[in-house]
Scaffold this motif. Structure first.
Motif, mmCIF file in Angstrom:
data_model
loop_
_atom_site.group_PDB
_atom_site.id
_atom_site.type_symbol
_atom_site.label_atom_id
_atom_site.label_comp_id
_atom_site.label_asym_id
_atom_site.label_seq_id
_atom_site.Cartn_x
_atom_site.Cartn_y
_atom_site.Cartn_z
ATOM 1 N N TRP A 20 33.662 57.215 38.563
ATOM 2 C CA TRP A 20 32.993 56.724 37.350
ATOM 3 C C TRP A 20 34.007 56.097 36.392
ATOM 4 N N ILE A 21 35.148 56.760 36.221
ATOM 5 C CA ILE A 21 36.180 56.215 35.323
ATOM 6 C C ILE A 21 36.705 54.896 35.865
ATOM 7 N N ALA A 22 36.963 54.840 37.169
ATOM 8 C CA ALA A 22 37.489 53.610 37.765
ATOM 9 C C ALA A 22 36.483 52.476 37.645
ATOM 10 N N ALA A 23 35.214 52.773 37.808
ATOM 11 C CA ALA A 23 34.191 51.728 37.741
ATOM 12 C C ALA A 23 34.004 51.215 36.326
ATOM 13 N N ARG A 25 36.226 51.422 33.710
ATOM 14 C CA ARG A 25 37.419 50.922 33.035
ATOM 15 C C ARG A 25 38.156 49.847 33.810
ATOM 16 N N ARG A 26 38.055 49.844 35.104
ATOM 17 C CA ARG A 26 38.849 48.907 35.890
ATOM 18 C C ARG A 26 38.016 48.066 36.836
ATOM 19 N N GLY A 27 36.739 48.202 36.814
ATOM 20 C CA GLY A 27 35.905 47.360 37.650
ATOM 21 C C GLY A 27 35.471 48.029 38.934
ATOM 22 N N VAL A 28 34.620 47.338 39.637
ATOM 23 C CA VAL A 28 34.015 47.863 40.851
ATOM 24 C C VAL A 28 35.039 47.961 41.976
ATOM 25 N N VAL A 29 36.039 47.099 41.981
ATOM 26 C CA VAL A 29 37.035 47.123 43.053
ATOM 27 C C VAL A 29 37.791 48.450 43.053
ATOM 28 N N GLN A 30 38.171 48.936 41.880
ATOM 29 C CA GLN A 30 38.871 50.210 41.818
ATOM 30 C C GLN A 30 37.955 51.356 42.259
#
Length: 129
Positions: A20-23, A25-30
């Motif tokens: 959830w944090i990666a999606a 804050r850094r986008g779907v790729v992360q």
């Protein structure tokens, strides 16, 4: 048994929170890479759990059958590795496409005379002297 279930539930919750944090804050790729890593981590825990706690499954060791938990864990590891391979291939294709697209647009800009000095002639000709 309760501690193992609790540990797995905590691992799943931590992985979900990381995704959830990666999606956000850094986008779907992360999030994609985090999901692949989660599949591999959870699957590896299941595979190791079969060998670390063989008494919990209460299987006959002489039957020769693969424990279902081992198969499920190994399947999750394979899904994670497949996701990593597909992601790496897509990154390579995207890099090649961008490089080709950049070369094409550079050629088109040069053909129009964007890199030429005033007058539209190439650099270093007798006309500029």
């Amino acid at each position: 048994m309760f501690l193992i279930v609790l540990a797995l539930a905590c691992l799943v919750a931590i992985n979900a929170w990381t995704i959830w944090i990666a999606a956000t804050r850094r986008g779907v790729v992360q999030a994609y890479w985090a999901l692949c890593g989660s599949f591999m981590g959870i699957g590896l825990m299941a595979v190791i759990g079969v060998f670390a706690f063989p008494g919990l499954l209460q299987l006959d060791p002489t039957s020769g059958e693969m424990p279902p938990a081992f198969g499920l864990g190994f399947g999750l590891v394979v899904i994670g590795l497949t996701g990593v391979a597909i992601g790496a291939a897509m990154m390579g294709v995207a890099r090649l496409w961008r490089r080709k697209h950049a070369a094409t647009s550079q050629t088109a800009a040069t053909a129009v005379g964007a890199d030429a000095p005033s007058g539209g002639t190439p650099l270093g000709t007798a006309r500029d002297a």
